[in-house]
Design an enzyme around this catalytic site. Structure first.
Site, PDB file in Angstrom:
ATOM      1  N   ASP A   1     -22.807 -47.911 -39.491  1.00 32.21           N
ATOM      2  CA  ASP A   1     -23.642 -47.975 -39.948  1.00 32.21           C
ATOM      3  C   ASP A   1     -23.702 -49.010 -41.222  1.00 32.21           C
ATOM      4  O   ASP A   1     -24.890 -49.547 -41.546  1.00 32.21           O
ATOM      5  CB  ASP A   1     -25.085 -46.699 -40.840  1.00 32.21           C
ATOM      6  CG  ASP A   1     -25.702 -45.517 -39.795  1.00 32.21           C
ATOM      7  OD1 ASP A   1     -24.706 -45.594 -38.176  1.00 32.21           O
ATOM      8  OD2 ASP A   1     -26.352 -44.883 -40.333  1.00 32.21           O
TER       9      ASP A   1
ATOM     10  N   CYS B   1     -17.729 -39.416 -39.399  1.00 28.69           N
ATOM     11  CA  CYS B   1     -19.164 -40.798 -40.083  1.00 28.69           C
ATOM     12  C   CYS B   1     -19.735 -40.639 -39.254  1.00 28.69           C
ATOM     13  O   CYS B   1     -20.455 -40.855 -37.885  1.00 28.69           O
ATOM     14  CB  CYS B   1     -18.160 -42.028 -40.171  1.00 28.69           C
ATOM     15  SG  CYS B   1     -17.129 -42.744 -41.055  1.00 28.69           S
TER      16      CYS B   1
ATOM     17  N   LYS C   1     -23.872 -40.959 -37.340  1.00 31.60           N
ATOM     18  CA  LYS C   1     -24.418 -40.043 -36.118  1.00 31.60           C
ATOM     19  C   LYS C   1     -23.326 -39.737 -35.873  1.00 31.60           C
ATOM     20  O   LYS C   1     -23.690 -38.400 -34.449  1.00 31.60           O
ATOM     21  CB  LYS C   1     -25.076 -41.183 -35.138  1.00 31.60           C
ATOM     22  CG  LYS C   1     -25.948 -42.152 -35.917  1.00 31.60           C
ATOM     23  CD  LYS C   1     -27.136 -41.309 -37.283  1.00 31.60           C
ATOM     24  CE  LYS C   1     -26.919 -41.682 -38.427  1.00 31.60           C
ATOM     25  NZ  LYS C   1     -26.171 -42.329 -39.116  1.00 31.60           N
TER      26      LYS C   1
ATOM     27  N   CYS D   1     -17.103 -43.659 -46.225  1.00 32.61           N
ATOM     28  CA  CYS D   1     -17.391 -43.596 -47.088  1.00 32.61           C
ATOM     29  C   CYS D   1     -17.441 -42.494 -48.875  1.00 32.61           C
ATOM     30  O   CYS D   1     -18.036 -41.800 -48.111  1.00 32.61           O
ATOM     31  CB  CYS D   1     -18.505 -44.349 -47.255  1.00 32.61           C
ATOM     32  SG  CYS D   1     -18.788 -45.662 -46.722  1.00 32.61           S
TER      33      CYS D   1
ATOM     34  N   GLU E   1     -32.252 -47.924 -41.466  1.00 31.05           N
ATOM     35  CA  GLU E   1     -31.809 -47.255 -42.368  1.00 31.05           C
ATOM     36  C   GLU E   1     -32.316 -48.099 -43.276  1.00 31.05           C
ATOM     37  O   GLU E   1     -31.554 -49.482 -42.922  1.00 31.05           O
ATOM     38  CB  GLU E   1     -29.952 -46.338 -42.846  1.00 31.05           C
ATOM     39  CG  GLU E   1     -29.866 -45.668 -42.228  1.00 31.05           C
ATOM     40  CD  GLU E   1     -28.523 -45.191 -42.046  1.00 31.05           C
ATOM     41  OE1 GLU E   1     -27.829 -43.995 -42.232  1.00 31.05           O
ATOM     42  OE2 GLU E   1     -27.980 -46.189 -42.823  1.00 31.05           O
TER      43      GLU E   1
ATOM     44  N   SER F   1     -30.069 -44.898 -45.839  1.00 28.54           N
ATOM     45  CA  SER F   1     -28.258 -44.154 -45.955  1.00 28.54           C
ATOM     46  C   SER F   1     -28.232 -43.120 -47.349  1.00 28.54           C
ATOM     47  O   SER F   1     -29.266 -43.555 -47.764  1.00 28.54           O
ATOM     48  CB  SER F   1     -27.979 -45.537 -46.424  1.00 28.54           C
ATOM     49  OG  SER F   1     -26.713 -45.284 -46.778  1.00 28.54           O
TER      50      SER F   1
END
Length: 562
Positions: free
Chosen positions: A78, A119, A121, A192, A450, A476
């Protein structure tokens, strides 16, 4: 065993012949067949090393008397897809991932599965697919990234860089500082490092009992994470080799039931997870055929204290800090002190119950994980708002609010994220405005982009506590500020958000769960008489299919099947 359908009997000689071509020997046909669903892809920092993770897992499966078969799903990063039309493919990728899990597992009649997500989806997509297949499944994620640091030691992460762009635009930092952020924010592989969507979902898998303790917090690429992979592999073999009644108890839907869904939302509230978790947990509940809807979320929030604040809500705290402070189990143990109905005892894939899992857990650092006597808030970190602007609901991450929890302002309307970014950069948005970004919902976008770029610009330009933003798109997990997403009905299906004009007064009140346009019924009726929703042209055949089938965010943006 389920796999007997492809490997037993004289009439399966052709099937065995094909399997022998992959390296199987006579003795392997009496062993359980384990699907190793991997989301390895070199484009995503949380996934580029998962090919090596799969080798560790497969070796452990073989050592424990089973036969592993690795297969892959797709993945979209993303952060890389953000801010351009690549983001249109992010949410739709969830459906492809779920379909691929169902397809491979059912086409080949594999007995059990170990899923390796990390991560975006990919986590919910794999869970949705596993629920359809409904065989025993252990989830073990790649793990969170370590936090980055500026040269002076200040902790930073990807959200820092997105907001740094806004700070650079506002002249608050120079290009050298922005480059320092860019080079230091993501120091290694992993999801992240904050409580963004990936780590929110990896954490909630612990609450649902489908992953091992530590799944959401043990840092990627560490010996501790490697041991977690091995433990997960050993456990799936134990289940697959057990007798039929034990295997039945460990089927996916027997673990991920209504209690698991409610526990996930409760932990989400306590830890201030990404607003995307609402979208994905609704879709997961739908796949599990659980009676749960958007209106149930506020009832849970009222009972849960927000006790763990993590980046982006608290920029100095990251997943590695939560791990050192006792992890998700410590959070759940503390939550339970508020009452027996906060968490519901439920089986886990490890064979114990949730209560047994957390009974000896404790907080090791009360500055990182607060006690229920000293919460950040006495209510949870997410809320669902209703009103004429959100008749079917809208979502706000209350844990990320930087200004007042009630706000009244004048609308500045944009018909796409790109328009909004241009408008924010050109100074069209001022203190006291409510930024309206529409036609970015599941159908209108399509794909529900997002809005991290607009929200990061707002924060970076010093407007974070002076404006609000509403959208039928989503945010996000790195977003903070008074940002309200998932507005349903969306503009593309005739929602009031599509009728708004610049200058309309909009009121929100988080504590009263209100999102309202201060327009008379007569004015709304007049506007509807001449209103036709915008339909964006699409070249993509896949996105046109998606737009034709997708439902709105209040349903989890699941696809129609009838």
């Amino acid at each position: 065993m389920r796999s007997d359908e492809i490997k037993k009997g004289y009439n399966r000689a052709p099937h065995r012949s094909l399997l022998r071509a992959t390296g199987l020997k006579d003795e392997d046909f009496d062993k359980p067949f384990i699907g190793v669903a991997n989301s390895f892809i070199e484009l995503i920092p949380g996934h580029y090393f998962l090919n090596k993770v799969a080798e560790v897992i497969k070796d452990e499966i073989r050592a424990n008397g089973c036969v592993p078969f690795e297969f892959n799903t797709i993945g979209v990063d993303d952060g890389i897809a953000m801010g351009h039309d690549g983001m249109l493919y992010s949410l739709p990728s969830r459906e492809i991932i779920a379909n691929s899990i169902e397809t491979v597992m059912n086409a080949h009649k594999l007995d059990a599965m170990i899923a390796i997500p990390n991560c975006d989806k990919i986590v919910p997509g794999m869970i949705m697919g596993a629920l359809r297949v409904d065989v025993p499944t252990v989830f073990v994620s790649g793990g969170p990234m370590a936090a980055g640091h500026m040269n002076d030691g200040t902790p930073i992460d990807l959200a820092t860089v997105f907001e740094g762009v806004g700070e650079f635009e506002a002249g608050e930092i120079n290009e050298e500082t922005l480059t320092e952020m860019e080079c230091n924010a993501c120091p290694s592989g992993g999801s992240c490092s904050g409580m963004f969507t990936a780590n929110s979902m990896n954490t909630l898998m612990e609450a649902m009992g489908i992953a091992l303790p530590g799944n959401g917090t043990i840092v990627a690429l560490t010996p501790e994470r490697t041991e977690l992979y091995k433990k997960a592999a050993r456990r799936i073999c134990e289940i697959a080799k057990s007798d039929a009644p034990e295997r039945e108890k460990m089927r996916m839907r027997n673990i991920l039931n209504e209690h698991a869904v409610r526990n996930a939302f409760a932990v989400d509230m306590a830890m201030g997870g990404s607003s995307n978790t609402v979208l994905h947990m609704l879709a997961i509940a739908n796949e599990a055929e659980v009676d749960f809807n958007l209106k149930d979320i506020n009832a849970i929030s009222k009972k849960v204290s927000h006790i763990a604040k993590i980046s982006p809500s608290l920029t100095t705290v990251h997943m590695e800090d939560i791990n050192k402070a006792g992890g998700v189990s410590a959070v759940m143990h503390e939550m339970k002190k508020r009452g027996d109905d906060i968490l519901i005892d439920n089986p886990t894939i490890m064979g114990d119950t949730l209560y047994e899992r957390i009974q000896d857990a404790k907080i090791l650092d009360t500055d990182i994980i607060h006690t229920i006597d000293n919460p950040y808030s006495k209510v949870g970190g997410l809320a669902i708002l209703y009103g004429n602007l959100a008749e079917q609901g809208a979502v706000i991450k209350t844990a990320g609010i930087t200004g007042d929890r009630a706000f009244t302002g004048t609308a500045v309307c944009f018909d796409s994220q790109d328009e909004a970014i241009e408008g924010i950069l050109s100074g069209k948005v001022e203190a006291g405005n409510v930024v309206v970004i529409r036609y970015e919902g599941p159908r209108g976008g399509p794909g529900m982009q997002e809005m991290l770029s607009p929200t990061s610009l707002i924060m970076g330009m010093g407007l974070g506590d002076k404006v609000a933003l509403i959208t039928d798109g989503r945010f996000s997990g790195a977003t903070r500020g008074a940002s309200i997403g998932h507005v349903s009905p969306e503009a593309a299906e005739g929602g009031l958000i599509g009728l708004l004009k610049d200058g309309d007064e909009i009121h929100l009140d988080v504590d009263r769960y209100i999102l309202q346009a201060n327009l008379s019924e007569e004015e709304i009726k007049k506007r509807r008489e001449n209103f036709t929703p915008l339909v964006k042209p699409l070249k993509s055949r896949w996105l046109r299919q998606y737009r034709a089938l997708v439902t709105n965010a209040s349903n989890g943006a699941v696809l129609e099947t009838e």
